[in-house]
Scaffold this motif. Structure first.
Motif, mmCIF file in Angstrom:
data_model
loop_
_atom_site.group_PDB
_atom_site.id
_atom_site.type_symbol
_atom_site.label_atom_id
_atom_site.label_comp_id
_atom_site.label_asym_id
_atom_site.label_seq_id
_atom_site.Cartn_x
_atom_site.Cartn_y
_atom_site.Cartn_z
ATOM 1 N N SER A 1 0.185 9.021 -11.339
ATOM 2 C CA SER A 1 -0.475 9.220 -10.056
ATOM 3 C C SER A 1 0.097 8.326 -8.975
ATOM 4 N N CYS A 2 0.830 7.266 -9.370
ATOM 5 C CA CYS A 2 1.366 6.364 -8.357
ATOM 6 C C CYS A 2 2.351 7.081 -7.448
ATOM 7 N N VAL A 3 2.974 8.170 -7.930
ATOM 8 C CA VAL A 3 3.927 8.907 -7.113
ATOM 9 C C VAL A 3 3.223 9.568 -5.940
ATOM 10 N N GLU A 4 1.925 9.764 -6.053
ATOM 11 C CA GLU A 4 1.199 10.473 -5.014
ATOM 12 C C GLU A 4 1.189 9.717 -3.693
ATOM 13 N N PHE A 5 1.398 8.438 -3.744
ATOM 14 C CA PHE A 5 1.379 7.718 -2.473
ATOM 15 C C PHE A 5 2.489 6.699 -2.339
ATOM 16 N N ALA A 6 3.255 6.451 -3.385
ATOM 17 C CA ALA A 6 4.281 5.427 -3.297
ATOM 18 C C ALA A 6 5.632 6.026 -2.991
ATOM 19 N N GLN B 1 -7.970 3.355 -6.401
ATOM 20 C CA GLN B 1 -7.914 3.971 -7.725
ATOM 21 C C GLN B 1 -6.482 4.328 -8.104
ATOM 22 N N ALA B 2 -5.734 4.852 -7.143
ATOM 23 C CA ALA B 2 -4.347 5.221 -7.413
ATOM 24 C C ALA B 2 -3.507 3.988 -7.715
ATOM 25 N N LEU B 3 -3.811 2.893 -7.031
ATOM 26 C CA LEU B 3 -3.094 1.647 -7.283
ATOM 27 C C LEU B 3 -3.326 1.186 -8.713
ATOM 28 N N GLU B 4 -4.588 1.164 -9.139
ATOM 29 C CA GLU B 4 -4.906 0.722 -10.492
ATOM 30 C C GLU B 4 -4.252 1.632 -11.531
ATOM 31 N N THR B 5 -4.307 2.951 -11.305
ATOM 32 C CA THR B 5 -3.722 3.894 -12.253
ATOM 33 C C THR B 5 -2.211 3.785 -12.270
ATOM 34 N N GLY B 6 -1.631 3.616 -11.092
ATOM 35 C CA GLY B 6 -0.183 3.530 -10.992
ATOM 36 C C GLY B 6 0.385 2.346 -11.734
ATOM 37 N N GLY C 1 11.708 10.676 -3.581
ATOM 38 C CA GLY C 1 12.421 9.425 -3.367
ATOM 39 C C GLY C 1 12.853 9.250 -1.925
ATOM 40 N N GLU C 2 13.275 10.342 -1.286
ATOM 41 C CA GLU C 2 13.724 10.256 0.101
ATOM 42 C C GLU C 2 12.560 9.974 1.046
ATOM 43 N N LYS C 3 11.385 10.523 0.743
ATOM 44 C CA LYS C 3 10.217 10.231 1.575
ATOM 45 C C LYS C 3 9.787 8.780 1.403
ATOM 46 N N ARG C 4 9.889 8.287 0.172
ATOM 47 C CA ARG C 4 9.566 6.878 -0.050
ATOM 48 C C ARG C 4 10.558 5.983 0.696
ATOM 49 N N LYS C 5 11.829 6.391 0.681
ATOM 50 C CA LYS C 5 12.849 5.638 1.410
ATOM 51 C C LYS C 5 12.525 5.594 2.900
ATOM 52 N N ALA C 6 12.135 6.737 3.458
ATOM 53 C CA ALA C 6 11.798 6.797 4.883
ATOM 54 C C ALA C 6 10.619 5.886 5.201
ATOM 55 N N LEU C 7 9.625 5.871 4.306
ATOM 56 C CA LEU C 7 8.458 5.012 4.523
ATOM 57 C C LEU C 7 8.857 3.536 4.491
ATOM 58 N N LEU C 8 9.713 3.172 3.541
ATOM 59 C CA LEU C 8 10.161 1.780 3.441
ATOM 60 C C LEU C 8 10.917 1.351 4.689
ATOM 61 N N LEU C 9 11.746 2.248 5.213
ATOM 62 C CA LEU C 9 12.517 1.916 6.410
ATOM 63 C C LEU C 9 11.629 1.842 7.649
ATOM 64 N N GLU C 10 10.562 2.614 7.666
ATOM 65 C CA GLU C 10 9.606 2.489 8.766
ATOM 66 C C GLU C 10 8.941 1.118 8.723
ATOM 67 N N ALA C 11 8.626 0.670 7.519
ATOM 68 C CA ALA C 11 7.973 -0.629 7.370
ATOM 69 C C ALA C 11 8.937 -1.775 7.647
ATOM 70 N N ASP C 12 10.193 -1.613 7.213
ATOM 71 C CA ASP C 12 11.202 -2.661 7.412
ATOM 72 C C ASP C 12 12.568 -2.008 7.620
ATOM 73 N N PRO C 13 12.955 -1.771 8.860
ATOM 74 C CA PRO C 13 14.234 -1.100 9.142
ATOM 75 C C PRO C 13 15.457 -1.878 8.654
ATOM 76 N N THR C 14 15.299 -3.164 8.368
ATOM 77 C CA THR C 14 16.437 -3.981 7.933
ATOM 78 C C THR C 14 16.531 -4.101 6.413
ATOM 79 N N ASP D 1 11.496 3.742 -8.284
ATOM 80 C CA ASP D 1 10.453 3.329 -9.227
ATOM 81 C C ASP D 1 9.203 2.940 -8.444
ATOM 82 N N PRO D 2 8.356 3.907 -8.105
ATOM 83 C CA PRO D 2 7.167 3.602 -7.295
ATOM 84 C C PRO D 2 6.226 2.610 -7.955
ATOM 85 N N ALA D 3 6.203 2.576 -9.288
ATOM 86 C CA ALA D 3 5.326 1.621 -9.967
ATOM 87 C C ALA D 3 5.740 0.184 -9.674
#
Length: 210
Positions: free
Chosen positions: A205-210, A191-196, A6-19, A81-83
């Motif tokens: 599998s969506c956790v693998e990249f989301a 493929q991961a998107l469709e499975t997720g 969850g913390e890595k996903r949070k970091a990715l989201l903040l990189e994409a949108d710091p606000t 909730d990565p899905a």
């Protein structure tokens, strides 16, 4: 692909949108930005600041425009909730902005009513469907009642929300595929998107990249 916490996903989201707004619950938003100590004292005393005649309920939310436009786009819900993020990406790509118009307009109801969103005035209307979606046209009451057009002040907010969402999702996807493109493995992402989309637990599998 490396699984993300969850913390890595949070970091990715903040990189994409710091606000990006951190919390999901609207009550939390109200407590932090509307019911300030100054406002509570004013309400208890019954005396408002005469130098600030704006008594609009949503005025304290105006600096936080993005969460008012897109209430579901927040760190708490997307990191836990990565899905949910995958579904947003998938469905926003699958369906055009004009197909989302009714939903996006509906989401603005509360913030519109309490005055959270400043917006310019224009007496014209904006087309809400078809190949002319978003076009500026003369106001016609009959067309407005048929929902073929919407008043400019409200309609421009819908377009702004859709533009902001597109920009944010584009930035998120670019972050997600950075390592994938280098390995020439974009098919794995698809493929991961469709499975997720079919699995919502943290074991999917969506956790693998989301």
């Amino acid at each position: 692909m490396e699984k993300k916490s969850g913390e890595k996903r949070k970091a990715l989201l903040l990189e994409a949108d710091p606000t990006m707004y951190p919390h999901q619950c609207d009550i939390r938003f109200t407590e932090e930005f509307v019911n300030t100590p100054e406002q509570r004292r004013s309400l208890q005393s019954g005396v408002w600041d005469q130098n600030d005649p704006d008594l609009t309920q949503g005025r304290a939310r105006r600096p936080y425009r993005n969460i008012c436009l897109l209430p579901y786009l927040n760190i708490e819900s997307l990191k836990n909730d990565p899905a949910r993020l995958l579904n947003i990406i998938y469905n926003r790509v699958k369906y055009s902005p004009k197909q989302w118009w009714g939903f996006d307009n509906y989401l603005l109801d509360k913030q519109w009513k309490i005055g959270s969103l400043s917006t310019p005035y224009n007496r014209s209307g904006l087309v809400t469907y078809g190949s002319r979606y978003g076009d500026l046209v003369p106001w016609q009451e009959r067309s407005a009642h048929a929902h073929d057009i919407i008043g400019f002040p409200r309609g421009i907010l819908v377009l702004e929300a859709q533009m902001k969402l597109s920009e944010t999702l584009k930035a998120i996807v670019e972050k997600l595929v950075e390592g994938v493109e280098a390995a020439n493995d974009t098919g794995t992402f698809s493929q991961a998107l469709e499975t997720g989309l079919k699995k919502v637990s943290d074991q999917s599998s969506c956790v693998e990249f989301a």
